[in-house]
Motif scaffolding. Structure first.
Motif, PDB file in Angstrom:
ATOM      1  N   UNK A   1     -22.623  38.450 -24.391  1.00 14.10           N
ATOM      2  CA  UNK A   1     -23.933  38.049 -22.740  1.00 14.10           C
ATOM      3  C   UNK A   1     -23.190  37.654 -22.914  1.00 14.10           C
ATOM      4  N   UNK A   2     -22.058  36.284 -22.954  1.00 14.87           N
ATOM      5  CA  UNK A   2     -20.813  35.248 -22.699  1.00 14.87           C
ATOM      6  C   UNK A   2     -19.626  35.875 -23.026  1.00 14.87           C
ATOM      7  N   UNK A   3     -18.617  35.281 -21.980  1.00 10.97           N
ATOM      8  CA  UNK A   3     -17.332  35.254 -22.950  1.00 10.97           C
ATOM      9  C   UNK A   3     -16.346  34.524 -21.731  1.00 10.97           C
ATOM     10  N   UNK A   4     -15.428  33.887 -22.682  1.00 13.80           N
ATOM     11  CA  UNK A   4     -14.079  32.932 -21.784  1.00 13.80           C
ATOM     12  C   UNK A   4     -12.975  33.936 -22.067  1.00 13.80           C
ATOM     13  N   UNK A   5     -11.989  33.022 -22.574  1.00 16.41           N
ATOM     14  CA  UNK A   5     -10.554  32.870 -22.952  1.00 16.41           C
ATOM     15  C   UNK A   5     -10.414  32.797 -23.925  1.00 16.41           C
ATOM     16  N   UNK A   6     -12.228  31.738 -25.006  1.00 10.44           N
ATOM     17  CA  UNK A   6     -11.575  31.632 -26.295  1.00 10.44           C
ATOM     18  C   UNK A   6     -11.831  32.403 -27.292  1.00 10.44           C
ATOM     19  N   UNK A   7     -12.997  33.701 -26.942  1.00 12.29           N
ATOM     20  CA  UNK A   7     -14.264  34.566 -27.484  1.00 12.29           C
ATOM     21  C   UNK A   7     -14.725  34.385 -26.436  1.00 12.29           C
ATOM     22  N   UNK A   8     -16.361  35.220 -27.474  1.00 13.75           N
ATOM     23  CA  UNK A   8     -16.671  35.616 -26.402  1.00 13.75           C
ATOM     24  C   UNK A   8     -18.141  35.453 -27.426  1.00 13.75           C
ATOM     25  N   UNK A   9     -19.538  35.498 -26.650  1.00 11.78           N
ATOM     26  CA  UNK A   9     -20.426  35.162 -27.838  1.00 11.78           C
ATOM     27  C   UNK A   9     -21.498  36.779 -27.217  1.00 11.78           C
ATOM     28  N   UNK A  10     -22.116  36.764 -28.704  1.00 15.41           N
ATOM     29  CA  UNK A  10     -23.442  37.867 -28.827  1.00 15.41           C
ATOM     30  C   UNK A  10     -24.271  36.952 -28.086  1.00 15.41           C
ATOM     31  N   UNK A  11     -25.449  37.740 -27.259  1.00 18.19           N
ATOM     32  CA  UNK A  11     -27.005  37.339 -27.163  1.00 18.19           C
ATOM     33  C   UNK A  11     -28.190  37.310 -28.477  1.00 18.19           C
ATOM     34  N   UNK A  12     -27.374  37.230 -29.649  1.00 10.32           N
ATOM     35  CA  UNK A  12     -27.615  36.194 -30.993  1.00 10.32           C
ATOM     36  C   UNK A  12     -26.978  34.835 -30.929  1.00 10.32           C
TER      37      UNK A  12
END
Length: 303
Positions: free
Chosen positions: A20-31
């Motif tokens: 769902x979201x990503x930045x230069x520190x990592x990512x998150x799924x929708x969960x």
């Protein structure tokens, strides 16, 4: 319907493991984004915020910004995204106007509200999502103040639906697989729409970057994250066209399927130069903070 359900919750059953979201520190799924919002809501409640109360979001673009904003909505509070790099006097004036109970970030000395750091968002006890009606107040977007003191445009939870199902889906064609980045920051109406809610609402991935952007840094974001939809204001497109003229690179925007310009009128020569040097279709749309949406736009494939 709570806007968190509109942006995150309805995607979780079938596509919870998608990014769902990503930045230069990592990512998150929708969960993971849903879980982060639930914890952020708990942290906000523990700091004293409740339904209907203002919660200022004073953070750079990144996943903590999403947790802060969505956590406020999850709680039934009213999120107020603000520019963390604004002049202290301007911030103090806005915070005095909206009277937040909690500020996520570093407010000017003496500003109202209890300040908590972004690290506190992850330490909250998850809460049940607040049940709200579509017409209940969800967030405030402050104008730039170009014609006077910045003023807050009020938006309800249901206001996002038009931008998701209309402009986002019908004009931009956003959907799963799209990775969208807005050079305009999330506290602006343009960044809020094309960098956040239209993206998540259509099941795409929000690509986020902190710091002051320039042509080189934005092209780096595009390359690292495979951006497919890139949004910016006309001044950036002029800078990018000049940069690509000086540093030709046919692969610079290879992953991008559409460029979006908004925030001001795009000069014709800039659009022509950019199409020549980048080879990507450029759409132009106009909107306003009061609408929280693009209200008029060119369309892909239509001269």
């Amino acid at each position: 319907m709570n806007l968190v359900e509109l942006l995150v919750g309805r995607h979780r059953e079938a596509r919870g493991a998608d990014v769902a979201a990503v930045d230069d520190a990592g990512e998150w799924t929708f969960d993971q984004l849903g879980e982060a919002a639930a914890r952020a809501a708990g942290a906000r409640a523990e700091a004293g915020a409740g339904p209907g109360e203002r919660v200022a979001v004073l953070l750079p673009d990144g996943r903590p910004w999403l947790a802060a904003f969505l956590g406020a909505a999850w709680l039934g509070a009213v999120a107020v995204p603000l520019d963390p790099a604004a002049e202290p006097a301007t911030l103090a004036d806005i915070l005095e106007d909206c009277e937040p109970t909690v500020v996520v970030g570093e407010p000017p000395e003496g500003a109202p509200g209890r300040a908590i750091g972004p690290e506190a968002l992850d330490a909250g006890a998850p809460r049940e999502m607040a049940a709200v009606d579509d017409d209940e107040l969800a967030y405030l977007v402050y104008s730039s103040g170009s014609t006077g003191r910045p003023k807050a445009a009020m938006h309800a939870h249901g206001d996002l639906r038009t931008g998701i199902e209309g402009y986002g889906a019908e004009v931009l064609g956003l959907g799963p697989g799209d990775r969208c980045h807005s050079v305009a920051k999330l506290f602006t109406s343009l960044g809020f729409g094309n960098g956040f809610f239209r993206v998540l609402g259509n099941g795409g991935t929000a690509v986020l970057a902190a710091g002051k952007p320039n042509a080189r840094s934005v092209l780096g974001v595009v390359a690292r994250h495979g951006v497919t939809v890139l949004t910016a204001v006309p001044t950036f497109w002029s800078q990018l066209a000049r940069f690509l003229e000086r540093h030709p690179d046919p692969e610079a925007l290879a992953s991008v399927r559409v460029l979006v310009s908004s925030g001001d009128r795009l000069p014709g020569p800039v659009a022509e130069r950019l199409r020549e040097v980048a080879g990507v279709e450029l759409l132009e749309g106009l909107g306003c903070s009061e609408c929280s949406n693009i209200v008029i736009s060119t369309r892909p494939g239509v001269p």
